[in-house]
Design a protein around this motif. Sequence first.
Motif, PDB file in Angstrom:
ATOM      1  N   ILE A   8       0.838  -1.200   0.000  1.00  0.00           N
ATOM      2  CA  ILE A   8       0.000   0.000   0.000  1.00  0.00           C
ATOM      3  C   ILE A   8       0.876   1.255   0.000  1.00  0.00           C
ATOM      4  O   ILE A   8       0.570   2.225  -0.704  1.00  0.00           O
ATOM      5  CB  ILE A   8      -0.984  -0.018   1.190  1.00  0.00           C
ATOM      6  N   GLN A  11       2.061   1.865  -3.502  1.00  0.00           N
ATOM      7  CA  GLN A  11       0.994   2.399  -4.358  1.00  0.00           C
ATOM      8  C   GLN A  11       0.794   3.900  -4.126  1.00  0.00           C
ATOM      9  O   GLN A  11       0.395   4.615  -5.035  1.00  0.00           O
ATOM     10  CB  GLN A  11      -0.329   1.671  -4.079  1.00  0.00           C
ATOM     11  N   GLY A  12       1.070   4.345  -2.925  1.00  0.00           N
ATOM     12  CA  GLY A  12       0.848   5.747  -2.579  1.00  0.00           C
ATOM     13  C   GLY A  12       2.025   6.665  -2.800  1.00  0.00           C
ATOM     14  O   GLY A  12       1.930   7.867  -2.528  1.00  0.00           O
ATOM     15  N   GLU A  83     -10.488   9.638  -3.464  1.00  0.00           N
ATOM     16  CA  GLU A  83      -9.582   8.491  -3.615  1.00  0.00           C
ATOM     17  C   GLU A  83      -8.402   8.591  -2.651  1.00  0.00           C
ATOM     18  O   GLU A  83      -7.951   7.577  -2.113  1.00  0.00           O
ATOM     19  CB  GLU A  83      -9.083   8.391  -5.051  1.00  0.00           C
ATOM     20  N   TYR A  87      -7.444   5.906   0.157  1.00  0.00           N
ATOM     21  CA  TYR A  87      -6.092   5.347   0.231  1.00  0.00           C
ATOM     22  C   TYR A  87      -5.551   5.460   1.661  1.00  0.00           C
ATOM     23  O   TYR A  87      -5.005   4.496   2.211  1.00  0.00           O
ATOM     24  CB  TYR A  87      -5.152   6.056  -0.754  1.00  0.00           C
TER      25      TYR A  87
END
Length: 102
Positions: A8, A11-12, A83, A87
């Motif tokens: 994660i 992805q960020g 979004e 997240y």
Amino acid sequence: MAEEPIKIFRQGMPLFSVFQDENRQQIIMLLCDHKSLTVNQITDQLELSRPAVSHHLKLMLDAGVITFKKVGKERYYQVSLDETFQYLKDLTTSLENSISSN
């Protein structure tokens, strides 16, 4: 080390990269304070050139933290953080789960 939080985090990275810049932070805050602004309106409120503001806006568009609406020849930029909020919630949940499983 738990793999899910790392996944994660990765992805960020574009999101973290966008928000690490102070000028982009100022632009986001301006857009939060106003419903929408044009490049010229943002430029008038910051000590940045129009090309610099346009560059920051492009990066922010690419990261998905702002959107724009075209009215005539003008683009009106606005925040789009749904979004981003999701997240951050996913990251927080993953980190909490990782901590509690240790």
